[in-house]
Design a protein around this motif. Sequence first.
Motif, PDB file in Angstrom:
ATOM      1  N   SER A  89      27.554 -31.894-165.389  1.00  0.00           N
ATOM      2  CA  SER A  89      26.627 -31.166-166.264  1.00  0.00           C
ATOM      3  C   SER A  89      26.623 -29.687-165.895  1.00  0.00           C
ATOM      4  N   ARG A  90      26.022 -28.860-166.750  1.00  0.00           N
ATOM      5  CA  ARG A  90      25.914 -27.430-166.449  1.00  0.00           C
ATOM      6  C   ARG A  90      25.060 -27.184-165.216  1.00  0.00           C
ATOM      7  N   ALA A  91      24.196 -28.121-164.873  1.00  0.00           N
ATOM      8  CA  ALA A  91      23.360 -28.000-163.672  1.00  0.00           C
ATOM      9  C   ALA A  91      24.133 -28.353-162.404  1.00  0.00           C
ATOM     10  N   GLY A  92      25.392 -28.786-162.567  1.00  0.00           N
ATOM     11  CA  GLY A  92      26.215 -29.129-161.410  1.00  0.00           C
ATOM     12  C   GLY A  92      26.067 -30.565-160.951  1.00  0.00           C
ATOM     13  N   ILE A  93      25.530 -31.433-161.808  1.00  0.00           N
ATOM     14  CA  ILE A  93      25.339 -32.837-161.468  1.00  0.00           C
ATOM     15  C   ILE A  93      26.505 -33.655-162.033  1.00  0.00           C
ATOM     16  N   TYR A  94      27.105 -34.486-161.165  1.00  0.00           N
ATOM     17  CA  TYR A  94      28.176 -35.399-161.582  1.00  0.00           C
ATOM     18  C   TYR A  94      27.599 -36.778-161.864  1.00  0.00           C
ATOM     19  N   SER A  95      28.152 -37.440-162.887  1.00  0.00           N
ATOM     20  CA  SER A  95      27.835 -38.836-163.174  1.00  0.00           C
ATOM     21  C   SER A  95      29.087 -39.482-163.740  1.00  0.00           C
ATOM     22  N   GLY A  96      29.168 -40.798-163.592  1.00  0.00           N
ATOM     23  CA  GLY A  96      30.319 -41.513-164.112  1.00  0.00           C
ATOM     24  C   GLY A  96      30.451 -42.882-163.499  1.00  0.00           C
ATOM     25  N   THR A  97      31.698 -43.358-163.435  1.00  0.00           N
ATOM     26  CA  THR A  97      31.972 -44.688-162.892  1.00  0.00           C
ATOM     27  C   THR A  97      33.272 -44.661-162.084  1.00  0.00           C
ATOM     28  N   VAL A  98      33.415 -45.678-161.230  1.00  0.00           N
ATOM     29  CA  VAL A  98      34.670 -45.934-160.540  1.00  0.00           C
ATOM     30  C   VAL A  98      34.897 -47.447-160.516  1.00  0.00           C
ATOM     31  N   ALA A  99      36.127 -47.863-160.788  1.00  0.00           N
ATOM     32  CA  ALA A  99      36.541 -49.262-160.708  1.00  0.00           C
ATOM     33  C   ALA A  99      37.631 -49.347-159.654  1.00  0.00           C
ATOM     34  N   THR A 100      37.550 -50.342-158.782  1.00  0.00           N
ATOM     35  CA  THR A 100      38.460 -50.451-157.642  1.00  0.00           C
ATOM     36  C   THR A 100      39.211 -51.776-157.679  1.00  0.00           C
ATOM     37  N   GLU A 101      40.503 -51.701-157.402  1.00  0.00           N
ATOM     38  CA  GLU A 101      41.354 -52.892-157.371  1.00  0.00           C
ATOM     39  C   GLU A 101      41.121 -53.668-156.077  1.00  0.00           C
ATOM     40  N   ASP A 102      40.964 -54.980-156.210  1.00  0.00           N
ATOM     41  CA  ASP A 102      40.769 -55.829-155.032  1.00  0.00           C
ATOM     42  C   ASP A 102      42.118 -56.263-154.456  1.00  0.00           C
ATOM     43  N   GLY A 103      42.094 -57.110-153.446  1.00  0.00           N
ATOM     44  CA  GLY A 103      43.316 -57.568-152.790  1.00  0.00           C
ATOM     45  C   GLY A 103      44.201 -58.437-153.663  1.00  0.00           C
ATOM     46  N   ASP A 104      43.658 -58.936-154.795  1.00  0.00           N
ATOM     47  CA  ASP A 104      44.434 -59.763-155.708  1.00  0.00           C
ATOM     48  C   ASP A 104      45.003 -58.975-156.882  1.00  0.00           C
ATOM     49  N   LYS A 106      43.241 -57.147-159.073  1.00  0.00           N
ATOM     50  CA  LYS A 106      42.328 -57.086-160.212  1.00  0.00           C
ATOM     51  C   LYS A 106      41.338 -55.947-160.012  1.00  0.00           C
ATOM     52  N   LEU A 107      41.071 -55.209-161.093  1.00  0.00           N
ATOM     53  CA  LEU A 107      40.057 -54.163-161.039  1.00  0.00           C
ATOM     54  C   LEU A 107      38.673 -54.805-161.124  1.00  0.00           C
ATOM     55  N   ALA A 108      37.804 -54.464-160.174  1.00  0.00           N
ATOM     56  CA  ALA A 108      36.410 -54.899-160.240  1.00  0.00           C
ATOM     57  C   ALA A 108      35.747 -54.146-161.392  1.00  0.00           C
ATOM     58  N   PRO A 109      34.643 -54.656-161.911  1.00  0.00           N
ATOM     59  CA  PRO A 109      33.934 -53.905-162.955  1.00  0.00           C
ATOM     60  C   PRO A 109      33.540 -52.516-162.437  1.00  0.00           C
ATOM     61  N   PRO A 110      33.526 -51.513-163.326  1.00  0.00           N
ATOM     62  CA  PRO A 110      33.144 -50.157-162.909  1.00  0.00           C
ATOM     63  C   PRO A 110      31.712 -50.139-162.357  1.00  0.00           C
ATOM     64  N   VAL A 111      31.505 -49.297-161.342  1.00  0.00           N
ATOM     65  CA  VAL A 111      30.171 -49.096-160.766  1.00  0.00           C
ATOM     66  C   VAL A 111      29.767 -47.646-160.992  1.00  0.00           C
ATOM     67  N   PRO A 112      28.459 -47.375-161.087  1.00  0.00           N
ATOM     68  CA  PRO A 112      28.007 -46.002-161.319  1.00  0.00           C
ATOM     69  C   PRO A 112      28.267 -45.087-160.126  1.00  0.00           C
ATOM     70  N   VAL A 113      28.636 -43.851-160.433  1.00  0.00           N
ATOM     71  CA  VAL A 113      28.855 -42.791-159.446  1.00  0.00           C
ATOM     72  C   VAL A 113      27.912 -41.647-159.788  1.00  0.00           C
ATOM     73  N   THR A 114      27.256 -41.080-158.773  1.00  0.00           N
ATOM     74  CA  THR A 114      26.443 -39.889-158.964  1.00  0.00           C
ATOM     75  C   THR A 114      26.855 -38.858-157.936  1.00  0.00           C
ATOM     76  N   PRO A 131      39.166 -50.275-151.557  1.00  0.00           N
ATOM     77  CA  PRO A 131      40.443 -50.658-152.167  1.00  0.00           C
ATOM     78  C   PRO A 131      41.081 -51.825-151.406  1.00  0.00           C
ATOM     79  N   GLY A 132      41.285 -52.941-152.100  1.00  0.00           N
ATOM     80  CA  GLY A 132      41.851 -54.128-151.467  1.00  0.00           C
ATOM     81  C   GLY A 132      40.880 -54.872-150.578  1.00  0.00           C
ATOM     82  N   GLY A 133      39.610 -54.464-150.578  1.00  0.00           N
ATOM     83  CA  GLY A 133      38.627 -55.004-149.635  1.00  0.00           C
ATOM     84  C   GLY A 133      37.871 -56.223-150.085  1.00  0.00           C
ATOM     85  N   GLY A 134      38.152 -56.759-151.236  1.00  0.00           N
ATOM     86  CA  GLY A 134      37.451 -57.952-151.663  1.00  0.00           C
ATOM     87  C   GLY A 134      36.131 -57.644-152.344  1.00  0.00           C
ATOM     88  N   ASP A 135      35.157 -58.539-152.181  1.00  0.00           N
ATOM     89  CA  ASP A 135      33.907 -58.437-152.930  1.00  0.00           C
ATOM     90  C   ASP A 135      32.712 -57.996-152.093  1.00  0.00           C
TER      91      ASP A 135
END
Length: 182
Positions: A89-104, A106-114, A131-135
């Motif tokens: 944002s113009r105020a310098g605040i980041y927001s979004g998501t990250v999805a991480t691949e597990d050891g199998d 597969k991408l885990a569902p995205p989680v919120p990032v701030t 990354p690769g760390g399981g659940d």
Amino acid sequence: MRRWVFAALLLLPLSGCGGGPAPVPDGFSLAEFFDGQSVSQGTVRTALVFGEAFTASFQGRREADRLWLDERFVFDDGERLQRWELSRSRAGIYSGTVATEDGDGKLAPPVPVTGWATADGAALTYDGFAPGGGDTLLNFRHVMTGNGDGTLANHVTISKFGIPIATSEVTFAKTEADLPPG
């Protein structure tokens, strides 16, 4: 589960917590830095006991202050993907998501990032997966600071139940030639 995540969970009581930088309106732009191709190298250290080196390559796409970024880690035991979507944002605040691949693979569902922009970097935090760390859900806190040479240092604290269990030191650069030797 990656061995360093498992070892870290066994060593939870060994570490403490810390604060972070303040937001800067229209501060550092992760979208600008990661637009196009980038690389990184780093190490992850679990409770000062286990260390593991890794590299990563990035492919980013920027639209104004929005970033879509694929981060492909290379560890001794294989490659892992993290897929980021971030807005500033113009105020310098980041927001979004990250999805991480597990050891199998597969991408885990995205989680919120701030997070927030600083004058020469950014700080991001989220509860997600190694990354690769399981659940095993862990807290990740990235504090990025410009090195003055076009590279970006990233200090990552990984915690569980508010207690740091691992750290990672990473250098981001536009090309491999810009990374420090080693």
